[in-house]
Design a protein around this motif. Structure first.
Motif, PDB file in Angstrom:
ATOM      1  N   LYS A 141       0.858  -1.181   0.000  1.00  0.00           N
ATOM      2  CA  LYS A 141       0.000   0.000   0.000  1.00  0.00           C
ATOM      3  C   LYS A 141       0.901   1.240   0.000  1.00  0.00           C
ATOM      4  O   LYS A 141       1.711   1.430   0.915  1.00  0.00           O
ATOM      5  N   VAL A 142       0.776   2.062  -1.041  1.00  0.00           N
ATOM      6  CA  VAL A 142       1.604   3.275  -1.115  1.00  0.00           C
ATOM      7  C   VAL A 142       1.188   4.233   0.005  1.00  0.00           C
ATOM      8  O   VAL A 142       0.003   4.496   0.213  1.00  0.00           O
ATOM      9  N   GLU A 143       2.193   4.741   0.738  1.00  0.00           N
ATOM     10  CA  GLU A 143       1.902   5.674   1.837  1.00  0.00           C
ATOM     11  C   GLU A 143       2.473   7.067   1.562  1.00  0.00           C
ATOM     12  O   GLU A 143       1.831   8.069   1.865  1.00  0.00           O
ATOM     13  N   GLN A 144       3.703   7.097   1.017  1.00  0.00           N
ATOM     14  CA  GLN A 144       4.363   8.395   0.797  1.00  0.00           C
ATOM     15  C   GLN A 144       5.131   8.385  -0.526  1.00  0.00           C
ATOM     16  O   GLN A 144       5.774   7.388  -0.853  1.00  0.00           O
ATOM     17  N   THR A 213      -2.081  15.630  -0.632  1.00  0.00           N
ATOM     18  CA  THR A 213      -2.648  14.372  -0.122  1.00  0.00           C
ATOM     19  C   THR A 213      -3.841  13.983  -0.983  1.00  0.00           C
ATOM     20  O   THR A 213      -4.509  14.848  -1.561  1.00  0.00           O
ATOM     21  N   ASP A 216      -7.427   9.299   0.557  1.00  0.00           N
ATOM     22  CA  ASP A 216      -7.091   8.224   1.496  1.00  0.00           C
ATOM     23  C   ASP A 216      -5.966   8.599   2.445  1.00  0.00           C
ATOM     24  O   ASP A 216      -5.485   7.750   3.209  1.00  0.00           O
ATOM     25  N   VAL A 218      -2.900   9.380   1.524  1.00  0.00           N
ATOM     26  CA  VAL A 218      -1.571   9.131   0.944  1.00  0.00           C
ATOM     27  C   VAL A 218      -0.977  10.495   0.585  1.00  0.00           C
ATOM     28  O   VAL A 218      -1.677  11.355   0.021  1.00  0.00           O
ATOM     29  N   GLY A 240       6.033   2.287   0.575  1.00  0.00           N
ATOM     30  CA  GLY A 240       4.796   1.582   0.887  1.00  0.00           C
ATOM     31  C   GLY A 240       4.990   0.661   2.075  1.00  0.00           C
ATOM     32  O   GLY A 240       6.086   0.606   2.663  1.00  0.00           O
ATOM     33  N   ASP A 241       3.948  -0.094   2.432  1.00  0.00           N
ATOM     34  CA  ASP A 241       4.083  -0.938   3.629  1.00  0.00           C
ATOM     35  C   ASP A 241       4.887  -2.213   3.372  1.00  0.00           C
ATOM     36  O   ASP A 241       5.253  -2.907   4.314  1.00  0.00           O
ATOM     37  N   THR A 244      10.291   0.092  -0.275  1.00  0.00           N
ATOM     38  CA  THR A 244      10.601   1.471  -0.687  1.00  0.00           C
ATOM     39  C   THR A 244      11.329   1.371  -2.023  1.00  0.00           C
ATOM     40  O   THR A 244      12.242   0.564  -2.165  1.00  0.00           O
TER      41      THR A 244
END
Ligand SMILES: NC(=O)c1ccc[n+]([C@@H]2O[C@H](COP(=O)([O-])OP(=O)(O)OC[C@H]3O[C@@H](n4cnc5c(N)ncnc54)[C@H](O)[C@@H]3O)[C@@H](O)[C@H]2O)c1
Length: 327
Positions: A141-144, A213, A216, A218, A240-241, A244
């Protein structure tokens, strides 16, 4: 495909070169009110030239149009090409303001135009690979997302005066890259900098840091500067989780030199955009030609261009007011 080019400046030369290298395309005709520029580029490609862009748009031996004129002319030229049913690859940005784009969408109603926007970075082999890794689930899951884009040196003051400002002129590429990974953007917070004494009275920012952002949560961070002593600095990281992933700067060779003074010294970064994104421009053109031949909607689309400009306007507002902007 016989392609007509509107404009014979910096980016027109890049597209003409890509067309010449494509097995299924040729440069048919080039228009530039500066007729000498049109003639010179046309002669280099065995093409015809004119000072009048309308002649290229209406020419029966021109199948598709690439718009490389100054930004304020893009909307009217897209419309003119759409009216005669010719597909268009238009350079970024579509226009200087969203009102012009809204009017263009209204004018295009019922014409069903095939228009692609020149966000070439989506086609950069490294950035495109990062996107494939995201799509393939490697990153989780992409976070940043972190995007760094710094030019080697500021453009001439005359260019800056008519550029529309750093967000519409320069960051527009990064706004599109952020959308490439995050989809639609919900909030924009921008900090503009005036640190270059040479540009202190230009009325524009010479650096910026922007946080975007999506719905969601992100987040993407964009770092821009109009100057960079190390050269053309173009990097991307997706976190992501599960992993990287980084896309680093590109150099002419992979040779490293170690001496008593310095170890692992490498070639400088490829400089400037013509060299750094050479492959991206060629792949962008290939996508345009393929989309036209197979009657697909080309991507990035006019809507992608409109979304990037809306973010640029929000960033300008945020940087001027010091507050986040919700889209
Ligand atoms: N995708 C990219 O990486 C990239 C890079 C550079 C520029 N651009 C975009 O491309 C566009 C052109 O930029 P440039 O750097 O090539 O500018 P440029 O000034 O080098 O060239 C623009 C040319 O358009 C000509 N022109 C003026 N009026 C015209 C008209 N009515 N019809 C046709 N041509 C006309 C000018 O005489 C000039 O030769 C801008 O919108 C810019 O934002 C995109």
């Amino acid at each position: 495909m016989r392609i007509g080019i509107l404009g014979a400046g910096r980016i027109a030369k890049v597209h003409a070169r890509s067309i010449a290298a494509h097995p299924g395309a040729s440069v048919a005709m080039i228009a530039d009110p500066c007729e000498d520029a049109a003639r010179e580029l046309a002669e280099a490609h065995g093409a015809r030239h004119t000072a009048d862009p309308a002649e290229v748009i209406s020419d029966p031996e021109v199948d598709a149009i690439i718009i490389c004129s100054p930004t304020p002319l893009h909307a009217e030229q897209i419309l003119a090409a759409a009216k005669v049913g010719k597909p268009v690859l238009c350079e970024k940005p579509i226009a200087m303001d969203t009102e012009t784009i809204d009017k263009l969408f209204a004018d295009l109603e019922g014409l069903d135009p095939q228009v692609m926007l020149g966000f070439n970075r989506r086609f950069d082999p490294s950035f495109a690979k990062v996107r494939r890794l995201v799509d393939g689930g490697v990153i989780g899951k992409v976070e940043q997302v972190t995007i760094i884009s710094r030019d080697p040196a500021a453009p001439p003051r005359e260019y800056l005066a008519s550029s529309g400002g750093i967000f519409k002129d320069m960051t527009i590429h990064e706004f599109d890259m952020a959308r490439f990974f995050l989809g639609d953007i919900a909030t924009v917070f921008a900090v503009g900098q005036n640190l270059d004494p040479e540009l202190a009275d230009s009325g524009d920012f010479d650096g910026a840091i922007i946080t975007l952002t999506n719905a969601d949560g992100v987040a993407a961070t964009i770092t821009n500067s109009r100057h960079c002593s190390a050269g053309y600095d173009q990097r991307l990281e997706v976190f992501g989780d599960k992993a990287t992933v980084n896309a680093d700067n590109i150099r002419e060779t992979t040779v490293q030199v170690s001496t008593g003074e310095a170890t692992d010294a490498k070639d400088p970064y490829l400089d400037f955009f013509l060299e750094r994104y050479d492959a991206a421009y060629r792949l962008e053109l290939a996508e345009f030609i393929d989309a036209v031949e197979n009657k697909r909607t080309p991507s990035p689309s006019l809507k992608d261009g409109a979304a990037a400009l809306a973010i640029a306007e929000a960033a300008e507002k945020s940087a001027r007011t010091g507050t986040p902007v919700t889209l």
